[in-house]
Write an enzyme that holds these catalytic residues in place. Structure first.
Site, mmCIF file in Angstrom:
data_model
loop_
_atom_site.group_PDB
_atom_site.id
_atom_site.type_symbol
_atom_site.label_atom_id
_atom_site.label_comp_id
_atom_site.label_asym_id
_atom_site.label_seq_id
_atom_site.Cartn_x
_atom_site.Cartn_y
_atom_site.Cartn_z
ATOM 1 N N TRP A 8 -11.070 40.643 26.667
ATOM 2 C CA TRP A 8 -10.448 39.343 26.914
ATOM 3 C C TRP A 8 -9.594 38.994 25.689
ATOM 4 O O TRP A 8 -10.069 39.101 24.553
ATOM 5 C CB TRP A 8 -11.553 38.310 27.137
ATOM 6 C CG TRP A 8 -11.069 36.916 27.387
ATOM 7 C CD1 TRP A 8 -10.098 36.523 28.247
ATOM 8 C CD2 TRP A 8 -11.573 35.715 26.765
ATOM 9 N NE1 TRP A 8 -9.957 35.158 28.210
ATOM 10 C CE2 TRP A 8 -10.842 34.636 27.314
ATOM 11 C CE3 TRP A 8 -12.555 35.460 25.813
ATOM 12 C CZ2 TRP A 8 -11.075 33.318 26.934
ATOM 13 C CZ3 TRP A 8 -12.791 34.156 25.436
ATOM 14 C CH2 TRP A 8 -12.055 33.087 25.997
ATOM 15 N N LYS A 61 -16.997 29.669 35.583
ATOM 16 C CA LYS A 61 -16.772 30.391 36.841
ATOM 17 C C LYS A 61 -17.930 30.226 37.808
ATOM 18 O O LYS A 61 -17.727 29.929 38.985
ATOM 19 C CB LYS A 61 -16.568 31.890 36.584
ATOM 20 C CG LYS A 61 -15.935 32.249 35.266
ATOM 21 C CD LYS A 61 -14.450 32.103 35.270
ATOM 22 C CE LYS A 61 -13.964 32.095 33.838
ATOM 23 N NZ LYS A 61 -12.717 32.700 33.602
ATOM 24 N N ASP A 100 -21.289 38.302 25.688
ATOM 25 C CA ASP A 100 -20.442 37.275 26.283
ATOM 26 C C ASP A 100 -20.730 37.283 27.778
ATOM 27 O O ASP A 100 -20.416 38.241 28.481
ATOM 28 C CB ASP A 100 -18.964 37.593 26.014
ATOM 29 C CG ASP A 100 -18.038 36.540 26.598
ATOM 30 O OD1 ASP A 100 -18.533 35.630 27.310
ATOM 31 O OD2 ASP A 100 -16.811 36.611 26.367
HETATM 32 N N1 KET Z 1 -15.375 35.267 28.014
HETATM 33 C C1 KET Z 1 -14.658 35.976 28.899
HETATM 34 C C2 KET Z 1 -14.918 37.436 29.003
HETATM 35 C C3 KET Z 1 -13.705 35.333 29.681
HETATM 36 O O1 KET Z 1 -13.034 36.072 30.548
HETATM 37 C C4 KET Z 1 -13.476 33.958 29.545
HETATM 38 C C5 KET Z 1 -12.430 33.293 30.331
HETATM 39 C C6 KET Z 1 -14.275 33.264 28.625
HETATM 40 C C7 KET Z 1 -15.202 33.942 27.880
HETATM 41 C C8 KET Z 1 -14.157 31.804 28.357
HETATM 42 O O2 KET Z 1 -14.177 30.966 29.387
HETATM 43 P P1 KET Z 1 -14.525 29.408 29.181
HETATM 44 O O3 KET Z 1 -13.625 28.709 30.096
HETATM 45 O O4 KET Z 1 -14.286 29.066 27.739
HETATM 46 O O5 KET Z 1 -15.962 29.309 29.536
HETATM 47 N N2 KET Z 1 -11.497 33.923 30.912
HETATM 48 C C9 KET Z 1 -10.459 33.416 31.799
HETATM 49 C C10 KET Z 1 -9.841 32.126 31.405
HETATM 50 C C11 KET Z 1 -9.243 32.099 30.045
HETATM 51 O O6 KET Z 1 -8.541 33.028 29.631
HETATM 52 O O7 KET Z 1 -9.477 31.084 29.352
HETATM 53 C C12 KET Z 1 -9.417 34.515 32.038
HETATM 54 O O8 KET Z 1 -9.522 35.608 31.445
HETATM 55 O O9 KET Z 1 -8.504 34.302 32.860
#
Ligand code: KET
Length: 456
Positions: free
Chosen positions: A185, A302, A266
């Protein structure tokens, strides 16, 4: 300010800047273009303070975020056929964002609760939420929970939880290098570099097989320094959709424990990979079952659709409750000057659902429905490409796990699909399957077909 604190802060700030610039020059060209070195040192201010020129005149325009910037571009496109497959956010068959029924119910309960208040939470967040979150990821029967040796704090979703964990490690852990998968990511290297850690990569994905480079992974972790931190995606690896099998996880665990490497999980997609919350937490539980230490960052963005509520948790599994207590006391010192204490609403929703067996069961049904819809999109896209006879092997669309398909399309092909078909996705060829619907699959398949035919 106390001198020792001042010098600690100064040196940790220096360390951050130096690790960041080291990282920028050493590792990631794409990141170097996102954070220019000049943006990290104080810019020379404007010569005139007479009101004509701004003191910020030398500030450079920063590029958009590689993931969230896709939505910005999508919003500007007036085309009626546009599709946003950039950010990993669930959409219904009608292409609409989804608020889970169970979340609506929990919110009703909260609104109707006369004793609900808006006081500050403790620095560590809502205690009940923390307990339930640890139980969700480690399992109700986890010995670590029973023995009271898990320190859990509420975080600002997954990102904030990773950042607090990173800063805690930079301050208190002896080995300040974190290994992250290649690729991962896009926010990971930035979060950990700015936490004060040195970021290195371990091999993860093999473009030739579109699968796991297990041999490379084991080799790179074997040559990591003893004690190094290793970031592991608990399930549904982003962006590749490729996860180790349980047997491979077991080998990773043995290697990491034998070398004293510290796992930092994560977990942003628990329940989204298989549709089962327990199955998706297996990797984490394996590492806790051996009695060793680890960190885990959880996100409810999610799996409960609570994206904008920013609700998550950081747990640090320790060897004894005494150590866990001291770890928690230090986490408070990381959090207090960063954002003081976390927001109450999202955590209250989660706690309401997790503690009520009826709501919990309803949640698992809705979660499974989302995971199943994503899996059915994989089948539909694969069938649509087969029907068109699109050159290439597309079986990875079916094999990959979780929210994303890592298509193998290159950045030129992606740019072509955006320009000609108004399909928005990240330039690494990642598609959010959760943004797709039966209605948009044919359009996407046409775009992929044309891109593959016209551009190498
Ligand atoms: N870890 C991973 C692996 C991840 O894909 C995301 C979010 C997060 C943590 C953090 O999400 P949060 O909203 O802070 O709980 N990924 C998606 C959104 C983004 O980039 O913020 C994405 O990859 O589209």
């Amino acid at each position: 300010m106390d001198d020792t604190i001042a010098s600690h802060l100064a040196s940790s700030a220096e360390r951050r800047l130096s690790t960041l610039s080291h990282h920028l020059t050493g590792h990631s060209a794409s990141m170097a273009s996102e954070i220019p070195i000049s943006a990290l040192s104080p810019s020379a201010t404007a010569g005139s303070y007479g009101g004509v020129s701004s003191v910020f005149v030398n500030i450079l325009q920063a590029p958009e975020d590689p993931i969230l910037g896709v939505t910005v571009a999508y919003n500007k496109d007036p085309s009626p056929v546009k599709v946003n497959l950039g950010v990993g956010a669930y959409r219904t068959e009608e292409g609409k964002p989804l608020v889970l029924n169970v979340v609506r119910k929990a919110e009703q309960l909260l609104v109707n609760n006369p004793s609900g208040v808006k006081e500050y939470l403790p620095i560590t967040g809502l205690a009940e939420f923390n307990k339930l979150s640890a139980k969700l990821i480690f399992g109700a029967e986890s010995p670590a929970i029973r023995e009271n040796r898990v320190a859990t704090v509420q975080g600002l979703s997954g990102t904030g939880s990773l950042r607090v964990g990173g800063e805690f490690l930079a301050r208190h852990y002896f080995e300040r290098t974190i290994y992250i998968p290649q690729p991962t990511w896009g926010n990971h290297p930035k979060i950990f570099t700015l936490s004060g850690l040195a970021v290195k990569y371990y091999r993860y994905y093999d473009p030739a097989t579109r699968g796991l480079n297990f041999h490379g992974l084991l080799e790179d972790l074997s040559s990591a320094p003893p004690g190094a931190i290793v970031l592991l995606h608990a399930c549904a690896h982003n962006p590749t959709g490729v996860d180790p099998t349980l047997e491979q996880w077991e080998q990773i665990r043995q290697l990491m424990r034998s070398k004293g490497l510290l796992p930092f999980f994560d977990s942003a997609y628990q329940g989204f990979a298989s549709g089962s919350l327990d199955a998706d937490a297996q990797s984490v539980r394996m590492f806790v079952a051996d009695g060793g230490e680890c960190l885990a960052a959880q996100s409810y963005a999610k799996n409960m659709g609570l994206y904008g509520e920013r609700v998550g948790a950081l747990s640090i599994v320790c060897k004894s409750s005494d150590v866990a207590g001291r770890v928690e006391s230090q986490l408070k010192l990381v959090i207090r000057p960063m954002y003081s204490n976390p927001p109450i609403h999202g955590a209250s929703i989660v706690a309401t659902i997790l503690k009520n067996s009826e709501l919990y069961n309803e949640w698992t049904v809705e979660l499974k429905m989302m995971a199943d819809r994503i899996i059915s999109m994989r089948r539909q896209l694969f069938d649509a490409l087969s029907k068109r006879g699109t050159p290439g092997d597309w079986s990875h669309i079916l094999k990959q796990i979780g929210m994303f398909t890592f298509t193998g399309l290159n950045s030129d092909q992606v740019a072509f699909m955006t320009k000609e078909f108004h399909i928005y996705m990240t330039s690494d060829g990642r598609i959010s399957m959760a943004g797709l619907s039966s209605r948009t699959v044919p359009h996407l398949a046409d775009a992929i077909h044309a891109a593959v035919a016209r551009i190498n």
